[in-house]
Design a protein around this motif. Structure first.
Motif, PDB file in Angstrom:
ATOM      1  N   LYS A  40      -9.771 -10.705   5.701  1.00  0.00           N
ATOM      2  CA  LYS A  40     -10.607  -9.574   5.306  1.00  0.00           C
ATOM      3  C   LYS A  40     -10.403  -8.395   6.254  1.00  0.00           C
ATOM      4  CE  LYS A  40     -15.421  -8.172   4.597  1.00  0.00           C
ATOM      5  NZ  LYS A  40     -16.841  -8.586   4.701  1.00  0.00           N
ATOM      6  N   LEU A  41     -10.275  -8.687   7.542  1.00  0.00           N
ATOM      7  CA  LEU A  41     -10.033  -7.617   8.507  1.00  0.00           C
ATOM      8  C   LEU A  41      -8.751  -6.865   8.172  1.00  0.00           C
ATOM      9  CD1 LEU A  41     -10.888  -9.417  11.862  1.00  0.00           C
ATOM     10  CD2 LEU A  41     -12.096  -7.465  10.903  1.00  0.00           C
ATOM     11  N   GLY A  42      -7.689  -7.621   7.895  1.00  0.00           N
ATOM     12  CA  GLY A  42      -6.431  -6.987   7.540  1.00  0.00           C
ATOM     13  C   GLY A  42      -6.542  -6.171   6.268  1.00  0.00           C
ATOM     14  N   ALA A  43      -7.265  -6.685   5.269  1.00  0.00           N
ATOM     15  CA  ALA A  43      -7.413  -5.969   4.000  1.00  0.00           C
ATOM     16  C   ALA A  43      -8.186  -4.670   4.191  1.00  0.00           C
ATOM     17  CB  ALA A  43      -8.126  -6.870   2.988  1.00  0.00           C
ATOM     18  N   GLU A  44      -9.211  -4.710   5.002  1.00  0.00           N
ATOM     19  CA  GLU A  44     -10.012  -3.499   5.231  1.00  0.00           C
ATOM     20  C   GLU A  44      -9.192  -2.435   5.964  1.00  0.00           C
ATOM     21  OE1 GLU A  44     -13.768  -3.272   5.202  1.00  0.00           O
ATOM     22  OE2 GLU A  44     -14.301  -5.286   4.619  1.00  0.00           O
ATOM     23  N   ARG A  45      -8.332  -2.874   6.870  1.00  0.00           N
ATOM     24  CA  ARG A  45      -7.464  -1.919   7.560  1.00  0.00           C
ATOM     25  C   ARG A  45      -6.470  -1.288   6.589  1.00  0.00           C
ATOM     26  NH1 ARG A  45      -5.926  -3.399  13.698  1.00  0.00           N
ATOM     27  NH2 ARG A  45      -8.041  -3.525  14.504  1.00  0.00           N
ATOM     28  N   ARG A  46      -5.924  -2.096   5.723  1.00  0.00           N
ATOM     29  CA  ARG A  46      -4.982  -1.555   4.742  1.00  0.00           C
ATOM     30  C   ARG A  46      -5.665  -0.551   3.823  1.00  0.00           C
ATOM     31  NH1 ARG A  46      -3.294  -6.987   5.148  1.00  0.00           N
ATOM     32  NH2 ARG A  46      -4.515  -7.631   3.344  1.00  0.00           N
ATOM     33  N   LEU A  47      -6.934  -0.818   3.497  1.00  0.00           N
ATOM     34  CA  LEU A  47      -7.688   0.122   2.672  1.00  0.00           C
ATOM     35  C   LEU A  47      -7.855   1.455   3.395  1.00  0.00           C
ATOM     36  CD1 LEU A  47      -9.408   0.805   0.173  1.00  0.00           C
ATOM     37  CD2 LEU A  47     -11.362  -0.232   1.353  1.00  0.00           C
ATOM     38  N   LEU A  48      -8.185   1.410   4.665  1.00  0.00           N
ATOM     39  CA  LEU A  48      -8.325   2.640   5.455  1.00  0.00           C
ATOM     40  C   LEU A  48      -6.998   3.388   5.556  1.00  0.00           C
ATOM     41  CD1 LEU A  48     -10.669   1.717   8.451  1.00  0.00           C
ATOM     42  CD2 LEU A  48     -11.104   3.371   6.652  1.00  0.00           C
ATOM     43  N   ASP A  49      -5.923   2.646   5.708  1.00  0.00           N
ATOM     44  CA  ASP A  49      -4.617   3.287   5.815  1.00  0.00           C
ATOM     45  C   ASP A  49      -4.272   4.068   4.554  1.00  0.00           C
ATOM     46  OD1 ASP A  49      -4.194   2.336   8.361  1.00  0.00           O
ATOM     47  OD2 ASP A  49      -3.023   0.593   7.728  1.00  0.00           O
ATOM     48  N   GLY A  50      -4.795   3.624   3.417  1.00  0.00           N
ATOM     49  CA  GLY A  50      -4.508   4.308   2.163  1.00  0.00           C
ATOM     50  C   GLY A  50      -5.494   5.385   1.795  1.00  0.00           C
ATOM     51  N   THR A  51      -6.572   5.503   2.575  1.00  0.00           N
ATOM     52  CA  THR A  51      -7.609   6.501   2.260  1.00  0.00           C
ATOM     53  C   THR A  51      -7.778   7.461   3.432  1.00  0.00           C
ATOM     54  OG1 THR A  51      -9.278   4.865   2.967  1.00  0.00           O
ATOM     55  CG2 THR A  51      -8.790   5.020   0.604  1.00  0.00           C
ATOM     56  N   LEU A  52      -8.610   7.100   4.384  1.00  0.00           N
ATOM     57  CA  LEU A  52      -8.877   7.983   5.521  1.00  0.00           C
ATOM     58  C   LEU A  52      -7.598   8.349   6.265  1.00  0.00           C
ATOM     59  CD1 LEU A  52     -10.782   9.398   7.549  1.00  0.00           C
ATOM     60  CD2 LEU A  52     -11.040   7.186   8.704  1.00  0.00           C
ATOM     61  N   TYR A  53      -6.730   7.371   6.453  1.00  0.00           N
ATOM     62  CA  TYR A  53      -5.524   7.595   7.246  1.00  0.00           C
ATOM     63  C   TYR A  53      -4.272   7.778   6.384  1.00  0.00           C
ATOM     64  CZ  TYR A  53      -8.331   6.112  11.248  1.00  0.00           C
ATOM     65  OH  TYR A  53      -9.290   6.008  12.216  1.00  0.00           O
ATOM     66  N   ALA A  54      -4.454   8.239   5.162  1.00  0.00           N
ATOM     67  CA  ALA A  54      -3.300   8.389   4.269  1.00  0.00           C
ATOM     68  C   ALA A  54      -2.251   9.332   4.860  1.00  0.00           C
ATOM     69  CB  ALA A  54      -3.756   8.888   2.900  1.00  0.00           C
ATOM     70  N   ALA A  55      -2.695  10.408   5.507  1.00  0.00           N
ATOM     71  CA  ALA A  55      -1.738  11.358   6.088  1.00  0.00           C
ATOM     72  C   ALA A  55      -0.970  10.724   7.244  1.00  0.00           C
ATOM     73  CB  ALA A  55      -2.468  12.612   6.565  1.00  0.00           C
ATOM     74  N   GLU A  56      -1.645   9.927   8.055  1.00  0.00           N
ATOM     75  CA  GLU A  56      -0.961   9.245   9.155  1.00  0.00           C
ATOM     76  C   GLU A  56      -0.018   8.171   8.622  1.00  0.00           C
ATOM     77  OE1 GLU A  56       0.312   7.676  12.838  1.00  0.00           O
ATOM     78  OE2 GLU A  56      -0.346   9.651  12.158  1.00  0.00           O
ATOM     79  N   THR A  57      -0.430   7.494   7.563  1.00  0.00           N
ATOM     80  CA  THR A  57       0.457   6.515   6.941  1.00  0.00           C
ATOM     81  C   THR A  57       1.730   7.188   6.440  1.00  0.00           C
ATOM     82  OG1 THR A  57      -1.418   5.124   6.295  1.00  0.00           O
ATOM     83  CG2 THR A  57       0.644   4.785   5.119  1.00  0.00           C
ATOM     84  N   SER A  58       1.582   8.370   5.860  1.00  0.00           N
ATOM     85  CA  SER A  58       2.748   9.127   5.417  1.00  0.00           C
ATOM     86  C   SER A  58       3.595   9.554   6.611  1.00  0.00           C
ATOM     87  CB  SER A  58       2.299  10.358   4.618  1.00  0.00           C
ATOM     88  OG  SER A  58       3.412  11.095   4.158  1.00  0.00           O
ATOM     89  N   ALA A  59       2.945   9.933   7.708  1.00  0.00           N
ATOM     90  CA  ALA A  59       3.680  10.312   8.918  1.00  0.00           C
ATOM     91  C   ALA A  59       4.535   9.152   9.421  1.00  0.00           C
ATOM     92  CB  ALA A  59       2.716  10.764  10.002  1.00  0.00           C
ATOM     93  N   GLU A 150       2.997  17.443   8.996  1.00  0.00           N
ATOM     94  CA  GLU A 150       2.261  18.181   7.975  1.00  0.00           C
ATOM     95  C   GLU A 150       2.580  17.551   6.626  1.00  0.00           C
ATOM     96  OE1 GLU A 150       2.945  22.427   8.202  1.00  0.00           O
ATOM     97  OE2 GLU A 150       3.518  22.213  10.313  1.00  0.00           O
ATOM     98  N   PRO A 151       1.604  16.916   5.993  1.00  0.00           N
ATOM     99  CA  PRO A 151       1.877  16.243   4.721  1.00  0.00           C
ATOM    100  C   PRO A 151       2.329  17.233   3.646  1.00  0.00           C
ATOM    101  CG  PRO A 151      -0.251  15.573   5.619  1.00  0.00           C
ATOM    102  CD  PRO A 151       0.199  16.754   6.414  1.00  0.00           C
ATOM    103  N   ALA A 152       3.014  16.718   2.666  1.00  0.00           N
ATOM    104  CA  ALA A 152       3.462  17.536   1.540  1.00  0.00           C
ATOM    105  C   ALA A 152       2.271  17.973   0.695  1.00  0.00           C
ATOM    106  CB  ALA A 152       4.446  16.743   0.690  1.00  0.00           C
ATOM    107  N   THR A 153       2.394  19.148   0.120  1.00  0.00           N
ATOM    108  CA  THR A 153       1.414  19.640  -0.855  1.00  0.00           C
ATOM    109  C   THR A 153       2.159  19.921  -2.159  1.00  0.00           C
ATOM    110  OG1 THR A 153       1.719  21.985  -0.315  1.00  0.00           O
ATOM    111  CG2 THR A 153       0.163  20.733   1.051  1.00  0.00           C
TER     112      THR A 153
END
Length: 767
Positions: A40-59, A150-153
């Protein structure tokens, strides 16, 4: 920050920081010990990576192009790797040679790149690289760090800033070049997140080239490996100590971790023998040589890990320690990491400050708060009875409120000129604390009033006069983080953790240089020139080129694995917000599964960083020229000590390497073969029967219209001890007016017109 694996022998899982699981359940979450919860911990982190941290994930996704390049360049054919790096167009300026440098090392020539610019397609770029390779250039090392994104727009493609440095050789080892700067990268529009990003346009900016012809300034003369030299003993070299045990004026090299001493025979020849007749089977990280019993001979004080005791080994004439160690303190030491000695109460014997470090991630815990942690193992002020027996005087001395810092280094030193030894403490997850000695062995916390910014992941410190005003300055070594700066530029933050976000920049700043200004230590405008060296550990100050100003050498690199793919993002995005100071078995299991044996093997954490040699520009700034001088090792370095091992007036280096594959250490000894014409003078403070111990003495040299200053301290650098000597570069000054030694007792010894280009032995008169 450091870690279990990185620090070497605390545990296999490694310095794997704070497990911060904080999502919808929040910081009060309590989990059952189950594989389901770990998942569950890993799943919650992956969820954050795709939402709050989406720009960092793209970086990170874009960063992989440069990770692959970096990895490929280390495989032995760097030009092939560079040629294969895909892009559409390179915008390259023209090299403009500058005036010869004023760094003190002969032959360093700079060049900057400026207009006119030319645009190269990939074929022209390959041809340029081919011509360089065919003419004899070789690429020895490189670093690539994704510092901004700088993420793409819908209107613009993604953009990156990549800081890089390339070290190249020409003519074998006779010409060395550093190329450093930033790459402004415009990425091609990507059809999907699954596609690998490819650079469209690349423009180098702030591009600088430094070249030097001639033999390297430093040459490696010895590699001391305990697994080879002392099989069956603890495979660690540190603590590393430099001390003249034989009394001939040259320092012995003591590898206390594996109980060896290398007797100095002169001319860089050494003879191996045992250090302690009855050595510590598994020593702690800290050890110190000083006269704790008052008989004039150095004793050895160190910790034993299995039983957590502090042991004193009585020394005898000739620098031998024939007896067993005695338990000299009733308390237990959990993870002793630094010992510094000095007479804090004026009673004529040496007292000790003992600092302990507690690892993050230990048992699923995390330093809390990460910027002001006071949740580690206790530090101690140990008061000496004159016979080498110690009592806990921490609370009585006023040092109890912050005694649970995660301490890495500390020094007893007179910082304000009142002849009383003050205390500087450098700690992981908090930074620098300063304490003023009131003169009776009690201390006042003056951190807030005497330092303009104390925060950082404090790893070590060193003292010198970096602005040349005749006053002791202080340099705290920390950990700089490209990831943290990238997160700040993206504006990524967690709600409810505003203070954590606010402290991200000061904590990840890197090294902090403080100069003495009246009764304060302030960071001057030129401090930034020596602030970024990576994940830094040991540090030392010396005038390596004898030009009259103090230089710095820094040991770098945390855990290098098979790839430069870095763990740092997970720390700053997740670990930092998970757990607390208390042990958590679920988080412990989670981090074992996330990191375990993979960190430092499959991937890195600040891997493949190079040691830094910051040469001083006459008190106005620093330039890192380590590669030009043969001192930019790529291994994961830890302790570093400087010493003139052959007495020729050129200061040498000893650097500890940590090896992840064998979980062991090796010591690299580098000889300074500089042909600098600069003059110098040295002062050695031997002790002996009837001579008080010199720890805390301040040495001043007057000549050429200047005052130069050094202090005899312990506890500086990282799990190391410098010798009881002071070396001063004089530059063109050939005559010295005076040398003055201010002893901790209040006595002063003065030498009038001492000869330059030699060492002078000085003993304090018996009190």
């Amino acid at each position: 920050m450091t870690g279990l694996l990185g620090n070497c022998f605390v545990g296999r899982a490694g310095w794997v920081g704070r497990a911060l699981w904080l999502l919808a359940a929040g910081p009060g979450w309590a989990a059952g010990d189950s594989a389901e919860t770990v998942e569950k911990l890993g799943a919650e982190r992956r969820l954050l990576d795709g939402t709050l941290y989406a720009a960092e994930t793209s970086a990170q996704r874009h960063e992989q192009a440069f990770v692959r390049l970096w990895d490929a360049m280390r495989q032995g054919r760097p030009f092939v790797a560079l040629k294969a790096f895909p892009f559409s167009q390179l915008i390259l300026g023209t090299a403009q040679p500058g005036a010869p440098s004023d760094l003190g090392v002969a032959g360093i020539l700079p060049a900057d790149f400026a207009p006119p610019q030319r645009r190269l397609d990939h074929a022209a770029y390959e041809a340029l690289l081919g011509s360089l390779e065919q003419s004899g250039w070789q690429i020895a090392q490189s670093e690539w760090h994704h510092s901004k994104f700088e993420p793409a727009t819908a209107q613009t493609p993604a953009r990156s800033t990549v800081s890089f440095e390339i070290h190249a050789l020409f003519g074998g080892n006779t010409q060395r070049v550093i190329v450093r700067g930033q790459l402004l990268v415009r990425w091609r529009p990507s059809p999907s997140d699954a596609a690998e990003p490819v650079a469209d346009e690349i423009e180098p900016v702030n591009l600088r080239l430094l070249a030097r012809k001639g033999a390297p300034m430093f040459v490696e003369k010895e590699v001391l490996d305990p697994k080879v030299l002392a099989p069956g003993r603890f495979p660690r070299t540190s603590p590393i100590l430099m001390h003249d045990l034989s009394g001939d004026g040259l320092s012995e090299i003591i590898l206390a971790g594996c109980n060896l001493v290398y007797t100095n025979l002169g001319d860089f020849r050494f003879a191996k023998r045992d250090f302690l007749a009855q050595g510590i089977r598994q020593p702690m990280e800290a050890g110190i040589l000083a006269d704790f019993t008052g008989d004039g001979f150095p004793d050895y004080l160190g910790g034993s890990a299995p039983d957590q005791t502090l042991l004193l080994f009585a020394g005898q004439a000739g620098g031998v320690f024939p007896g067993a160690g005695k338990v000299c303190f009733a308390g237990k030491m959990s993870n002793l990491h630094v010992l510094t000695a000095g007479d804090v109460d004026g009673d004529g014997d040496l007292d000790v400050f003992a600092g302990q470090w507690k690892a993050p991630y230990a048992e699923g815990s995390m330093p809390t708060p990460y910027h002001d942690a006071n949740d580690g193992f206790p530090d101690y002020l140990l008061v000496n009875d004159g016979q080498g027996n110690f009592a806990d005087g921490t609370e009585a001395a006023g040092l109890a409120p912050k005694r649970n810092r995660r301490t890495f280094s500390a020094s007893l030193i007179d910082l304000d000129g009142d002849r009383h030894l003050d205390l500087a403490v450098v700690a992981d997850f908090s930074g620098l604390d300063l304490y003023h000695n009131r003169g009776d062995g009690t201390f006042e916390d003056v951190t807030a009033s005497r330092i303009d910014e104390r925060h950082g992941f404090g790893m070590s410190h060193t003292f010198g006069d970096y602005d040349g005003d005749g006053k002791l300055d202080l340099y705290m070594v920390g950990m700089s983080s490209t990831t943290a700066r990238r997160l700040d530029s993206l504006g990524l933050a967690r709600a409810g953790f505003e203070e954590y976000t606010k402290m991200r920049a000061p904590m990840s700043y890197g090294n902090r240089l403080y100069v003495s200004r009246g009764n304060r230590f302030e960071q001057p405008s030129f401090a930034a020139s020596a602030s970024r060296s990576g994940w830094s550990w040991g540090s030392t100050t010396a005038d390596f080129d004898r030009d009259g100003d103090d230089d710095l050498y820094i040991a770098n690199g945390h855990l290098s694995g098979s790839s430069a793919k870095d763990y740092c993002t997970k720390f700053w995005c997740h670990d930092l917000y998970t757990g607390s100071s208390k042990a958590n078995p679920v988080l412990n299991e989670f981090y074992k599964s996330e990191l375990g044996s993979k960190l430092g093997r499959e991937f890195s954490w600040n891997g493949f960083e190079h040691n830094a040699l910051f040469l001083n520009r006459s008190g106005t700034g620093f330039e890192n020229v380590a590669f030009l001088c043969g001192a930019a090792q790529e291994f994961d370095a830890r302790s570093v000590v400087s010493d003139d091992l052959d007495g020729d007036g050129a200061v040498d280096l000893a650097v500890v390497e940590y090896r992840t594959d064998t979980m062991s250490q090796r010591l690299h000894v580098l000889r300074n073969q500089s042909a600098s014409p600069g003059h110098w003078i040295g002062v050695r403070l031997p002790s002996g029967p009837g001579s008080p111990s010199p720890e805390g003495a301040v040495i001043s040299v007057r000549g050429g219209g200047r005052v130069r200053v050094r202090a005899i301290v312990t506890g500086d650098s990282f799990t190391a001890q410098h010798a009881r000597s002071a070396h001063f570069g004089l530059g063109k000054t050939a005559e010295v007016d005076s040398v003055e030694i201010a002893w901790p007792s209040g006595q002063v010894t003065r030498l009038e017109h001492p000869a330059a280009d030699r060492y002078h032995d000085v003993r304090e008169k018996a009190r």
